[in-house]
Each structure stands twice: as structure tokens, then as C-alpha cells.
Scaffold this active site. Structure first.
Site, PDB file in Angstrom:
ATOM      1  N   TYR A 109       0.858  -1.195   0.000  1.00 19.41           N
ATOM      2  CA  TYR A 109       0.000   0.000   0.000  1.00 19.41           C
ATOM      3  C   TYR A 109       0.888   1.236   0.000  1.00 19.41           C
ATOM      4  CZ  TYR A 109      -3.284   3.604   1.409  1.00 19.41           C
ATOM      5  OH  TYR A 109      -4.031   4.750   1.445  1.00 19.41           O
ATOM      6  N   GLU A 197      -3.300   7.553  -4.211  1.00 19.03           N
ATOM      7  CA  GLU A 197      -3.293   6.257  -3.541  1.00 19.03           C
ATOM      8  C   GLU A 197      -3.012   5.151  -4.555  1.00 19.03           C
ATOM      9  OE1 GLU A 197      -6.085   4.494  -0.164  1.00 19.03           O
ATOM     10  OE2 GLU A 197      -6.996   4.240  -2.151  1.00 19.03           O
TER      11      GLU A 197
END
Length: 389
Positions: A109, A197
Site C-alpha cells: 500500500y 493512492e
């Protein structure tokens, strides 16, 4: 302003972030053609909507043949995809992204957000990708790495390497991860983004690091100097009321209550919403008409609020500084003709006496209030007593 995955990847690729090859498609035939152009033997067909959790909702299909690509595309296009972020209404899929699917060994992530509290860009990373950051923070908070970027110098390469090593990557993978991290930061900085993101950022079997998914959000107030970003806006993905408000220069956010709010000033709007809740009611919207609340602008605000069928009363709360209460009152009276829900008006500030006189002498059943607390109480009572025609 949000954009689609394929648009975010196109932007990030321009800053050196490695992304898989892909192509956008608006029909099943285009999806199959995209797969043939991309080559290979595995493809991912992805629904393009402004929401996370598409995979869990059936919005991502892995295909091994052209027939599977066509079937997946036909099943998604025109369908309503419901995720935990869209709400029960869901969003209609109007376009797809067909991408080369490659096997990978790890999911990571990587996120960049604007931390308004410390006035810094915050970099967030975790070795546990493929899941929402909220889930990671709840289940494995120790896996989250964070760096605050000093704006005077920007993100430095040694900080990116620190993140990469913290994710447990080997030397070869670290170099590629640093390229991805620095590219994301430059895109964030140079394009006036508020969020970038990459979830997941994957590591392939041959040690490549790829952005398998991408999200970007941008500051609406900076779009005037980012024409290429403004052109990526997909109005179909937005609340129609918010899109209409944007066209008229109004700031509107729809809520789930039944008391419509027309206020000038964001601070006053939030205070009014708080007062409505304190009085036992629920606001139906946030609406800031701004400092130039002309009669025409007020009329547009009324139309916007009334487009919500849940509205049972409207509260107009104006504190005129730059503006004038008599101008606002003219717009209120004009918009109130034929109004089928109770209208509560509270005016204060410049030319308040003239504005109140216009409201009193208009001959319409407008409820007036002298204070914000009184206005909120009357609005809540009117909404409870209102019987739809």
C-alpha cells in the site's frame, strides 16, 4: 475532484510511475479490441467508477480468452455497481479499463494525503496492500509507515528508500519502488492533488514494481490553472445536484435530512447545520451561496434545494457583510412564490431593516426569526408539522 483509475495511471506514468499497459473501452467490442492490441494471455477488465472496493463488488474480472473479456465487458457496462463507498444506490458503469494482467508475489500500500492539521504532505505505506487503509490501521497498525514531507525541501530520495526498505523489499525492488514513490510525490505536488493512492503497489516475480490500481483527487480551487485535470472531470460520477451547483458557482453537498439550508458563508453554514441538529432536526444539505448572493443566485439556490424531494422546510440564514439584506430578500421573495414547503428566513447585517421590511410586506407566508437559535427551532417545528401536498 476525483478522476478514474485509467486517468490517474496516465498522469502518474507521465511522472515515471511504472504502470501495466492498458486501454479504456466503452463497449464490449472495444474491450476485446483493446485486449488484442495489448497482447498476452491474461487481462483484467475493470469497471471505471469513482469508488473503492470494486473488486469485492464484481467490478474487476480476470480473463484468459477474448470471449471472457467480451462476457465480462457486457456484464459490467450499464450495470449498477454497489460498493461500501457508493451507498445503496450504487453507480452505473459507463466505461471499462482493460489491462494486461501479470502474476505478482506481493501487494503493498502507498498513499499520499494532504494533512491539513500539520500543513504537510503525509506519505503512508504498508506491507499489507490490497485492503483499505482503514482496515490496515485497525488490524495491523504496526505495519503502517509514515513520513511527513517538509515543504521547503520536498520528499527526498533517502526518505523514499527508507520507506522501500521498511516494506521489506530487496535491493532491485527498492530502486523501482523509489522511482514510484518519487513519481507519485511529484505528481501530487505539481498537479495540486489532495490525495494519491496506489493500492495495491505490486511486486512481480521478476522483481518489477507496478501500480496495479491508482486513485487521485484534486483541489477544486486549483483547477483554473490545471486545465488538463479539469478536462478529466466526469460529471456523470458526481451527485447531479453538486454538478448543477458547480455550474452556478454554488457550494453544495447533499445530506440525508429534511431541512434545506441556504446560507452565505461556509462557517455560518456549518454553524446553522449544528444549530438545526441541536434543535432536534436534520439538515438536508450544506449550501453556501457565497458573498455575492444576488436575487438570481438566491433563486438558483432555491431550485437546487427543492430538487431534493426529502426537503420539508427551507431555512435561509444570511449575515450580510459584503452583501446586502435587501438584495437577498428580493431573491427570497421571488423564489418563495408558489413554494409548497415552509420557509424560515433570518437576516442580519447590512441593510437588515430594508430586507426585513421586504419580507414582511411581500404577502407570502414566510416565517421570520431574529436569531439563529430561533430560526433553527422554527425550521425544525415547521418540518415536523409539514404535510406533503
Amino acid at each position: 475532484m476525483d478522476i478514474h483509475e485509467y486517468q490517474a495511471k496516465e498522469l502518474l506514468a507521465g511522472f515515471g510511475v511504472p504502470v501495466p499497459r492498458g486501454s479504456v473501452a466503452y463497449s464490449a467490442d472495444q474491450a476485446v479490441y483493446a485486449a488484442t492490441e495489448l497482447g498476452g494471455w491474461h487481462w483484467a477488465v475493470k469497471a471505471q467508477i469513482h469508488s473503492g472496493g470494486r473488486g469485492k463488488a464484481g467490478g474487476v474480472k480476470l480473463c484468459r480468452t477474448y470471449q471472457e473479456v467480451a462476457t465480462a465487458a457486457k456484464g459490467m457496462l450499464g450495470a449498477t455497481l454497489v460498493t461500501h463507498q457508493t451507498g445503496p444506490a450504487g453507480k452505473v458503469v459507463n466505461r471499462l479499463y482493460v489491462e494486461q494482467a501479470e502474476p505478482f508475489e506481493r501487494e503493498l500500500y502507498l498513499g499520499f494525503v494532504l494533512d491539513r492539521k500539520i500543513e504537510r504532505i503525509r506519505v503512508i505505506a504498508s506491507a499489507n496492500g490490497g485492503m483499505e487503509i482503514e482496515e490496515i490501521a485497525h488490524d495491523q497498525p504496526e505495519s503502517i509507515l509514515q513520513i511527513e514531507v517538509e515543504p521547503a525541501v520536498g520528499l527526498q530520495s533517502f526518505q523514499a528508500r527508507e520507506i522501500a526498505f521498511g516494506l521489506g523489499l530487496n535491493i532491485k525492488q527498492v530502486n523501482q519502488a523509489v522511482t514510484a514513490i518519487m513519481g507519485c510525490y511529484r505528481a501530487f505536488r505539481d498537479l495540486d492533488a489532495t490525495m494519491v493512492e496506489i493500492n495495491p503497489l505490486v511486486v512481480t516475480k521478476d522483481d518489477r514494481v507496478l501500480a496495479l490500481d491508482a486513485k487521485m483527487s484534486f483541489d477544486d480551487n486549483a483547477l483554473f490553472r490545471r486545465r488538463q485535470i479539469a478536462e478529466m472531470r466526469d460529471v456523470a460520477e458526481e451527485d447531479p445536484r453538486e454538478a448543477t451547483a458547480n455550474q452556478h458557482g454554488l457550494n453544495y453537498v447533499g445530506l440525508a435530512g429534511d431541512i434545506g439550508c441556504i446560507i452565505n458563508g461556509a462557517g455560518l453554514a456549518m454553524a446553522t447545520m449544528d444549530m438545526i441538529k441541536y434543535a432536534g432536526g436534520e439538515p438536508a444539505n450544506f449550501l453556501d451561496v457565497g458573498g455575492g448572493a444576488s436575487p438570481e443566485r438566491v433563486g438558483q439556490a432555491f431550485n437546487l434545494v427543492l430538487s431534493d424531494r426529502n426537503v420539508k422546510a427551507i431555512l435561509v440564514n444570511i449575515f450580510a457583510g459584503i452583501n446586502r439584506c435587501d438584495w437577498v430578500a428580493q431573491g427570497v421573495v421571488q423564489a418563495a412564490k408558489g413554494l409548497r414547503v415552509p420557509l424560515i428566513v433570518r437576516l442580519a447585517g447590512t441593510n437588515v431593516e430594508e430586507g426585513q421590511k421586504i419580507v414582511r410586506e411581500c404577502g407570502l407566508p414566510i416565517i421570520t426569526a431574529d436569531s439563529l437559535a430561533e430560526a433553527a427551532q422554527k425550521a425544525v417545528a415547521a418540518a415536523r408539522d409539514h404535510q406533503p401536498a
